[in-house]
Design a protein around this motif. Structure first.
Motif: not given
Length: 369
Positions: A215-243
């Motif tokens: 859903s972040d990829i717009d094939f018609k406009k040929k763009t990608i929206s970068i709005n999140k990242t994979i990070s590590i939480d306070s318990d050293n577990c991977p999670c999705i966070t803001s950029t």
């Protein structure tokens, strides 16, 4: 307890009395006062002290330690940073700061103690200044909440002036990149071919790519929206966070060939029918942060390619943009660098490396028959 005590030529009264529990440290507060001429004076002074304590108006010294202040500061700090930053800071305290300061009463921490700490960590750590700044934050907190009345002794040292060596910027030349990507394709490793092609042609970070959804990829406009990242939480577990920073939130243009490669990869691997991640694991969830490097190493080791990291593809994209004539400000915006100095550092390094290669090629040319 109020009692009489003797001096050389007279008698005085004193008290040593529990007056309550400190609401912040949750420690019992016992105060001693001497020098009263009568028992009534001692009793009156004790009543006044208890009244002021109950109203929160009594100033008194405490034997709180650095470690106790740290435990009260840590939950407050946790609310201000991402989980990965919190985990890294907590680890720094446990490994390098608390072994030195934990059991020291705050009143015993002097500029001399802080100077010794600075002198000891400077030769051992590249980021010793950052480590030192973390240590001083606990004392800052203790001063602000009133545990100590003396301003921060950590601010009264002469920091060792060790020359900081910047991490080497590793990138691929255009031919090296094309050969590496073709090798992924030759190995029929289409998922990682699409992944590293995306990194090389967009410059997005590893975590941003792993968090990417269709859903972040717009094939018609040929763009990608970068709005999140994979990070590590306070318990050293991977999670999705803001950029990483606010400037990392961006919409970037993508070439049609890269988009077609993503489409082919999705079609061949039936990716579109799963949860929505562009590069999911077998259960449809996001991949771990270690997977890209693991798959990159398989190819570079097998074919004896240059040892590069996943982040090298970001540097490679940056280098190729400069080769293509992009200006520094445009490169900064595309890569989502919050500070233009970061872009400038890469530009300076890339330029320096290319000058070396140009000189080497000139010498080889002159030596040829």
């Amino acid at each position: 307890m109020i009692k009489k005590y003797k001096l050389k030529n007279t008698e005085k009264w004193m008290f040593n009395e529990y007056i309550g529990t400190d609401p912040i440290t949750e420690k019992q507060v016992v105060l001693t006062r001497r020098g009263f001429n009568t028992k009534k004076q001692a009793e009156a002074a004790l009543r006044e002290i208890k009244y002021k304590f109950d109203k929160g108006k009594l100033k008194y010294t405490t034997s709180i330690t650095y470690g106790e202040a740290y435990k009260m500061w840590l939950p407050l700090y946790k609310e201000t940073v991402k989980g990965s930053s919190f985990a890294r800071t907590k680890r720094d305290f446990e490994l390098h700061i608390l072994p030195v300061f934990e059991n020291l009463p705050l009143s015993n921490i002097t500029p001399a103690v802080c100077q010794r700490f600075a002198n000891e960590i400077a030769p051992k750590f590249v980021r010793y200044r950052e480590l030192y700044r973390k240590a001083l934050r606990v004392y800052d907190y203790a001063y602000k909440v009133g545990f100590v009345q003396i301003e921060n002794p950590f601010n009264r040292v002469i920091m060792p002036n060790k020359k900081q060596s910047k991490a080497k910027v590793i990138f691929l030349e255009k031919k090296e990149l094309n050969l590496l990507l073709e090798t992924f394709k030759k190995e029929k490793n289409y998922k990682w071919y699409a992944f590293f092609r995306l990194l090389a042609y967009t410059g997005i970070r590893r975590g941003e790519a792993l968090a990417l959804m269709w859903s972040d990829i717009d094939f018609k406009k040929k763009t990608i929206s970068i709005n999140k990242t994979i990070s590590i939480d306070s318990d050293n577990c991977p999670c999705i966070t803001s950029t990483k920073t606010s400037s990392s939130n961006r919409v970037i243009d993508v070439d049609i060939e890269t988009l077609d490669i993503l489409k082919d990869y999705a079609r061949n691997n039936k990716i579109l029918s799963i949860k929505g991640f562009v590069f999911p694991d077998r259960n449809g969830n996001f991949l771990s942060l270690s997977r890209p490097l693991h798959n990159l190493r398989k190819i570079t080791d097998k074919y004896n390619f240059k040892k590069v990291t996943v982040h090298s593809f970001r540097h490679t994209h940056c280098s190729l943009l400069f080769d293509a004539g992009w200006d520094i400000k445009s490169v900064q915006e595309r890569l989502g660098h919050s500070e233009i100095e970061t872009t400038m550092d890469i530009y300076a390094h890339v330029t320096k490396e290319k000058k070396k290669k140009n000189m080497e090629s000139f010498v080889k040319f002159m030596q040829a028959n």
